[in-house]
Design an enzyme around this catalytic site. Structure first.
Site, PDB file in Angstrom:
ATOM      1  NE  ARG A  53      -5.873 -15.383  -9.077  1.00 34.81           N
ATOM      2  CZ  ARG A  53      -6.734 -15.721  -8.111  1.00 34.81           C
ATOM      3  NH1 ARG A  53      -6.323 -15.899  -6.887  1.00 34.81           N
ATOM      4  NH2 ARG A  53      -8.003 -15.885  -8.384  1.00 34.81           N
ATOM      5  CB  THR A  59      -0.930 -11.554  -1.868  1.00 31.76           C
ATOM      6  OG1 THR A  59      -1.706 -10.928  -2.914  1.00 31.76           O
ATOM      7  CG2 THR A  59       0.032 -10.556  -1.265  1.00 31.76           C
ATOM      8  CG  ASP A 116      -9.064 -17.035 -21.116  1.00 35.73           C
ATOM      9  OD1 ASP A 116      -9.867 -16.123 -21.377  1.00 35.73           O
ATOM     10  OD2 ASP A 116      -8.134 -16.901 -20.306  1.00 35.73           O
ATOM     11  CG  ASP A 133      -7.469 -15.526 -24.292  1.00 35.43           C
ATOM     12  OD1 ASP A 133      -7.333 -14.286 -24.220  1.00 35.43           O
ATOM     13  OD2 ASP A 133      -6.630 -16.328 -23.847  1.00 35.43           O
TER      14      ASP A 133
HETATM   15  N1  URA Z   1     -11.732 -18.224 -16.491  1.00 32.23           N
HETATM   16  C1  URA Z   1     -12.007 -18.682 -17.728  1.00 32.23           C
HETATM   17  O1  URA Z   1     -12.128 -17.913 -18.663  1.00 32.23           O
HETATM   18  N2  URA Z   1     -12.112 -20.018 -17.915  1.00 32.23           N
HETATM   19  C2  URA Z   1     -12.001 -20.897 -16.907  1.00 32.23           C
HETATM   20  O2  URA Z   1     -12.125 -22.091 -17.134  1.00 32.23           O
HETATM   21  C3  URA Z   1     -11.720 -20.397 -15.615  1.00 32.23           C
HETATM   22  C4  URA Z   1     -11.600 -19.056 -15.431  1.00 32.23           C
END
Ligand code: URA
Length: 209
Positions: free
Chosen positions: A104, A108, A200, A203
């Site tokens: 990202r 922008t 995430d 992760d």
């Molecule tokens: N990406 C992720 O890994 N978890 C989320 O909740 C949103 C985007």
């Protein structure tokens, strides 16, 4: 408009619960994502076309069915999508695997492609694009654009968990692409995480923070 297929098979729902659980460690999380990807691949391939061929069994001649449609390409969106590839390959071992990476832009806020490698016979393949989380949908929308720009004609998107916002983004931008998910959650929070989600995905898959 693309259809949303919610794969509510009990085995998938059971495993998704443990994927969501914050106490599930990296090893088990990875194994569960792999298993769910295999089970979802079973559903996503349900409408693959067949043709009849003749075979000879030890007993007699028979007419029997084999896959007849386009060959499959799997494209994980880096990085978390990688966690779903091996699970799909268990069912479709001859599939080719491309990769697409997007980040990202901090100014922008738009997704920018930084890596793309696809099989050479793009037009002849049916692509399964994979990313565990469909949050805002920005990355998946752009990943699908990246494939279409290179000539991909047919594709489906496979995610573990989606937010309504992400589903709408795909349906608006790519009405020809069906979405396969194991669950649709409530919403996104202010940081862009799916609520309740699973945190995430990258992760948790790779043990990073
Ligand atoms: N990406 C992720 O890994 N978890 C989320 O909740 C949103 C985007």
């Amino acid at each position: 408009m693309g259809k949303v297929h919610i794969i509510d098979h009990p085995l998938i729902q059971h495993k998704i619960t443990y994927i969501r659980d914050k106490n599930t460690g990296t090893k088990e999380f990875r194994e569960l994502v792999d298993e769910v990807a295999t089970l979802m691949a079973f559903e996503i391939t349900r409408d693959m076309p067949l043709k009849e061929i003749e075979v000879e069994t030890p007993v007699s001649k028979a007419t029997s069915k084999v896959l007849a449609g386009k060959k499959i390409g799997i494209v994980p969106i880096l990085r978390a999508g990688i966690g779903m590839v091996d699970g799909i390959l268990k069912l479709i071992p001859a599939a080719k695997v491309g990769h697409v990476g997007l980040y990202r832009d901090p100014e922008t806020l738009l997704p920018v492609e930084y890596y793309l490698k696809l099989p050479s016979d793009i037009q002849d393949r049916f692509f399964i694009i994979v990313d565990p989380m469909l949050a805002t949908g920005g990355t998946a929308v752009e990943a699908i654009h990246s494939l279409k720009k290179r000539g991909a004609k047919q594709m489906k998107l496979m995610c573990l968990i989606a937010a309504p916002e992400g589903i709408k983004a795909i349906q608006d931008a790519h009405p020809d692409v069906d979405i396969y998910v194991a669950g649709v959650d409530e919403r996104l929070n202010e940081k862009g995480y799916i609520v309740p989600g699973l945190g995430d995905a990258g992760d948790r898959l790779f043990g990073t923070k």
